[in-house]
Design an enzyme around this catalytic site. Sequence first.
Site, short mmCIF file in Angstrom:
data_model
loop_
_atom_site.label_atom_id
_atom_site.label_comp_id
_atom_site.label_asym_id
_atom_site.label_seq_id
_atom_site.Cartn_x
_atom_site.Cartn_y
_atom_site.Cartn_z
N ASP A 131 44.20 37.42 39.29
CA ASP A 131 42.53 37.58 39.56
C ASP A 131 41.70 37.85 38.38
O ASP A 131 42.19 38.55 37.41
CB ASP A 131 42.25 38.52 40.79
CG ASP A 131 42.75 38.24 42.10
OD1 ASP A 131 43.00 37.16 42.22
OD2 ASP A 131 42.64 39.16 42.98
N ARG A 183 42.11 28.97 39.04
CA ARG A 183 41.36 29.19 40.27
C ARG A 183 40.11 29.35 39.89
O ARG A 183 39.65 30.31 38.92
CB ARG A 183 41.50 30.31 41.15
CG ARG A 183 40.75 30.75 42.42
CD ARG A 183 40.98 32.19 42.72
NE ARG A 183 41.99 32.32 43.34
CZ ARG A 183 42.62 33.78 43.50
NH1 ARG A 183 41.81 34.97 42.97
NH2 ARG A 183 43.74 33.84 43.98
C1 LIG Z 1 40.05 32.73 47.33
C2 LIG Z 1 39.21 33.36 46.68
C3 LIG Z 1 39.49 34.17 45.34
C4 LIG Z 1 38.25 34.75 44.80
N1 LIG Z 1 38.96 35.45 43.70
C5 LIG Z 1 38.03 36.11 42.81
C6 LIG Z 1 38.32 36.59 41.83
O1 LIG Z 1 39.55 36.74 41.22
N2 LIG Z 1 37.32 37.21 40.83
C7 LIG Z 1 36.03 37.27 41.23
O2 LIG Z 1 35.14 37.70 40.65
N3 LIG Z 1 35.59 36.63 42.45
C8 LIG Z 1 36.53 36.12 43.28
N4 LIG Z 1 36.43 35.41 44.39
C9 LIG Z 1 34.91 35.68 44.96
C10 LIG Z 1 33.98 34.75 44.45
O3 LIG Z 1 33.84 34.80 43.08
C11 LIG Z 1 32.52 34.86 45.13
O4 LIG Z 1 31.99 36.18 44.99
C12 LIG Z 1 32.67 34.51 46.77
O5 LIG Z 1 33.74 33.52 46.98
C13 LIG Z 1 31.43 34.03 46.95
O6 LIG Z 1 30.87 32.84 46.38
P1 LIG Z 1 30.76 31.39 47.30
O7 LIG Z 1 31.51 30.28 46.33
O8 LIG Z 1 31.44 31.42 48.55
O9 LIG Z 1 29.28 31.18 47.31
P2 LIG Z 1 28.13 31.99 47.82
O10 LIG Z 1 27.15 30.89 47.01
O11 LIG Z 1 28.26 33.25 47.52
O12 LIG Z 1 28.10 31.68 49.10
C14 LIG Z 1 27.66 30.22 49.75
C15 LIG Z 1 27.91 30.46 51.30
O13 LIG Z 1 29.21 30.82 51.73
C16 LIG Z 1 29.19 31.72 52.81
N5 LIG Z 1 29.72 33.01 52.37
C17 LIG Z 1 29.88 33.55 50.96
N6 LIG Z 1 30.27 34.61 50.86
C18 LIG Z 1 30.33 34.92 52.42
C19 LIG Z 1 30.84 36.48 52.85
N7 LIG Z 1 31.30 37.39 52.11
N8 LIG Z 1 30.80 36.37 54.27
C20 LIG Z 1 30.32 35.54 55.07
N9 LIG Z 1 29.84 34.23 54.41
C21 LIG Z 1 30.13 34.06 53.03
C22 LIG Z 1 27.53 31.68 53.09
O14 LIG Z 1 27.49 30.85 54.19
C23 LIG Z 1 27.06 31.34 52.00
O15 LIG Z 1 25.76 30.90 52.04
C24 LIG Z 1 37.06 34.66 45.12
C25 LIG Z 1 36.81 34.17 46.19
C26 LIG Z 1 37.66 33.40 46.86
C27 LIG Z 1 37.36 32.39 47.90
#
Ligand SMILES: Cc1cc2nc3c(=O)[nH]c(=O)nc-3n(C[C@H](O)[C@H](O)[C@H](O)COP(=O)(O)OP(=O)(O)OC[C@H]3O[C@@H](n4cnc5c(N)ncnc54)[C@H](O)[C@@H]3O)c2cc1C
Length: 306
Positions: A131, A183
């Site tokens: 990560d 990722r």
């Molecule tokens: C499998 C996976 C691994 C990850 N690993 C890392 C990592 O190693 N380092 C790191 O910094 N980040 C990591 N993240 C988190 C990532 O960086 C984002 O903070 C997170 O995924 C929210 O971004 P988004 O792309 O979903 O879009 P956003 O623009 O944040 O959200 C888009 C839409 O998705 C939905 N959504 C998003 N988050 C949520 C929530 N918490 N609850 C409910 N609905 C939500 C909502 O409908 C929102 O309008 C990971 C995420 C995933 C899915």
Amino acid sequence: MLTRSALIYLSRHEGLKDFAAHFTLFKKLTTRFVAGETIEEAIAAIKELNAEGCSASFDHLNESVGSPAEADAEVDEYLHILERIDETGINSNVSIKLSQFGLGLDPELAYRNARTVVADAARRGNFVRVDMEGSDFTQSTIDIFKRLRAEFGLNDVGIVLQSYLRRTYADAQDMVEIPARIRICKGAYNEPPEVAFPDKKDTDENYIRVMQLLLSSGIYHGIATHDPKMIDATIDYANRQGIGKEAFEFQMLYGVRRDLQRQLAKDGYNMRIYVPYGKHWYPYFMRRLAERPANIWFVMKNIFKG
Ligand SMILES: Cc1cc2nc3c(=O)[nH]c(=O)nc-3n(C[C@H](O)[C@H](O)[C@H](O)COP(=O)(O)OP(=O)(O)OC[C@H]3O[C@@H](n4cnc5c(N)ncnc54)[C@H](O)[C@@H]3O)c2cc1C
């Protein structure tokens, strides 16, 4: 109203991390996003996901450990996870954080600990995803990953890049050359404008650029997002380029957009769910609230439901 940055600031509060771990009422809040406190609870959650056509990535919650002994305990936990994955036959790899293995104490310690876990995963034919954490750790995480990747195979170890960082497109080009499995996600920490785009629009544009670079590389990458715009852009790009569904996977977090997880799996896409478990859920949980402050009301309702 609590803002994203206030919630992320609270997530980094070490005192609250330990306090929350012992406070049982708080535990009830987390069930939506955390699979439980034990490996066995996480295995039960993963079995359900597997039955819905989704694979998983195990994450033992703990970050920024305070001593080498705590880091050693994390290594033991991951060796146990890898053993239990084999014993139960579930479809899951593992995700690790280098701060969990002592990166904040000594980078050599973190490297040695990560190496132990990657070696065991490689021996078992499994895969370790490193990560990505806050920008204080970006370069050291990449450096350690490159050492691991030089020693182990493409399908043994991969890394995460965050599209909110200005450096990420160049890092993605570099990683594809190695070659390495990435990722791509947007990024979950508070970062200053010198290193990260302050404007969400730029983060999203960068996400799409990196996603296109990854899909065109011919390497199997993870497209991690819950954002329907990013997902549509990925499907659209893959279709236009004639890139098959088997060539990449979507990834989402446990408990977030379950409807979309199931739909994509049903549509024949590879769908992997990141499944966190453990006592130290506090920083992870606060970052999830920060992504969508409306979740605060969701968890409050859960407490009062009893
Ligand atoms: C499998 C996976 C691994 C990850 N690993 C890392 C990592 O190693 N380092 C790191 O910094 N980040 C990591 N993240 C988190 C990532 O960086 C984002 O903070 C997170 O995924 C929210 O971004 P988004 O792309 O979903 O879009 P956003 O623009 O944040 O959200 C888009 C839409 O998705 C939905 N959504 C998003 N988050 C949520 C929530 N918490 N609850 C409910 N609905 C939500 C909502 O409908 C929102 O309008 C990971 C995420 C995933 C899915």
